[in-house]
Design a protein around this motif. Sequence first.
Motif, mmCIF file in Angstrom:
data_model
loop_
_atom_site.group_PDB
_atom_site.id
_atom_site.type_symbol
_atom_site.label_atom_id
_atom_site.label_comp_id
_atom_site.label_asym_id
_atom_site.label_seq_id
_atom_site.Cartn_x
_atom_site.Cartn_y
_atom_site.Cartn_z
ATOM 1 N N TRP A 92 0.858 -1.177 0.000
ATOM 2 C CA TRP A 92 0.000 0.000 0.000
ATOM 3 C C TRP A 92 0.896 1.229 0.000
ATOM 4 O O TRP A 92 1.792 1.361 0.834
ATOM 5 C CB TRP A 92 -0.901 0.027 1.225
ATOM 6 N N HIS A 93 0.659 2.114 -0.966
ATOM 7 C CA HIS A 93 1.366 3.387 -1.055
ATOM 8 C C HIS A 93 0.336 4.485 -0.844
ATOM 9 O O HIS A 93 -0.497 4.731 -1.712
ATOM 10 C CB HIS A 93 2.047 3.543 -2.417
ATOM 11 N N GLY A 94 0.341 5.105 0.313
ATOM 12 C CA GLY A 94 -0.621 6.142 0.657
ATOM 13 C C GLY A 94 -0.815 6.183 2.165
ATOM 14 O O GLY A 94 -0.140 5.482 2.920
ATOM 15 N N ASN A 95 -1.744 6.999 2.608
ATOM 16 C CA ASN A 95 -2.025 7.118 4.039
ATOM 17 C C ASN A 95 -2.733 5.863 4.543
ATOM 18 O O ASN A 95 -3.564 5.294 3.846
ATOM 19 C CB ASN A 95 -2.890 8.338 4.312
ATOM 20 N N TYR A 96 -2.417 5.472 5.767
ATOM 21 C CA TYR A 96 -3.018 4.268 6.341
ATOM 22 C C TYR A 96 -2.971 4.338 7.864
ATOM 23 O O TYR A 96 -2.222 5.116 8.449
ATOM 24 C CB TYR A 96 -2.298 3.010 5.866
ATOM 25 N N THR A 97 -3.774 3.479 8.486
ATOM 26 C CA THR A 97 -3.726 3.260 9.923
ATOM 27 C C THR A 97 -3.722 1.756 10.148
ATOM 28 O O THR A 97 -4.665 1.070 9.743
ATOM 29 C CB THR A 97 -4.956 3.880 10.635
ATOM 30 N N LEU A 98 -2.677 1.255 10.740
ATOM 31 C CA LEU A 98 -2.574 -0.169 11.036
ATOM 32 C C LEU A 98 -3.290 -0.421 12.358
ATOM 33 O O LEU A 98 -2.907 0.113 13.394
ATOM 34 C CB LEU A 98 -1.105 -0.590 11.124
ATOM 35 N N LEU A 99 -4.363 -1.198 12.331
ATOM 36 C CA LEU A 99 -5.187 -1.421 13.511
ATOM 37 C C LEU A 99 -4.787 -2.653 14.308
ATOM 38 O O LEU A 99 -4.840 -2.655 15.528
ATOM 39 C CB LEU A 99 -6.660 -1.522 13.107
ATOM 40 N N ASN A 100 -4.412 -3.722 13.603
ATOM 41 C CA ASN A 100 -4.101 -4.974 14.280
ATOM 42 C C ASN A 100 -3.175 -5.798 13.392
ATOM 43 O O ASN A 100 -3.376 -5.872 12.184
ATOM 44 C CB ASN A 100 -5.396 -5.747 14.565
ATOM 45 N N ALA A 101 -2.177 -6.410 14.000
ATOM 46 C CA ALA A 101 -1.286 -7.301 13.252
ATOM 47 C C ALA A 101 -0.897 -8.457 14.160
ATOM 48 O O ALA A 101 -0.380 -8.248 15.258
ATOM 49 C CB ALA A 101 -0.052 -6.549 12.785
ATOM 50 N N THR A 102 -1.204 -9.668 13.699
ATOM 51 C CA THR A 102 -0.822 -10.875 14.424
ATOM 52 C C THR A 102 -0.101 -11.800 13.459
ATOM 53 O O THR A 102 0.096 -11.458 12.295
ATOM 54 C CB THR A 102 -2.058 -11.596 15.014
ATOM 55 N N GLU A 103 0.254 -12.976 13.931
ATOM 56 C CA GLU A 103 0.951 -13.945 13.086
ATOM 57 C C GLU A 103 0.049 -14.505 11.983
ATOM 58 O O GLU A 103 0.531 -14.999 10.964
ATOM 59 C CB GLU A 103 1.471 -15.089 13.960
ATOM 60 N N THR A 104 -1.277 -14.397 12.162
ATOM 61 C CA THR A 104 -2.205 -14.972 11.187
ATOM 62 C C THR A 104 -3.141 -13.954 10.542
ATOM 63 O O THR A 104 -3.916 -14.321 9.666
ATOM 64 C CB THR A 104 -3.081 -16.051 11.851
ATOM 65 N N ALA A 105 -3.079 -12.682 10.957
ATOM 66 C CA ALA A 105 -4.014 -11.697 10.402
ATOM 67 C C ALA A 105 -3.468 -10.282 10.503
ATOM 68 O O ALA A 105 -2.589 -9.991 11.314
ATOM 69 C CB ALA A 105 -5.347 -11.775 11.129
#
Length: 77
Positions: free
Chosen positions: A21-34
Amino acid sequence: MKKLFQNAPILEITDYKQFKWHGNYTLLNATETACTCMLDDFMVHINGEQVTVNVLATNGFSVTCKKLHKVTIERYV
């Protein structure tokens, strides 16, 4: 006259294993499977095996997974 820098956000999908993704973003959740993030007006959910999130030096990030199970893109109202 050509523009040197992009104006519009871009979502790239390569071999259904890598998402950039190239642009503005907000990463809400990151786990090993999602991974869940907001991309402008859209909510993106990526589910798979061995999900890895890398923040890029410029305005964006990449997500890779060994095996993709599901991708959901929903307009967030």
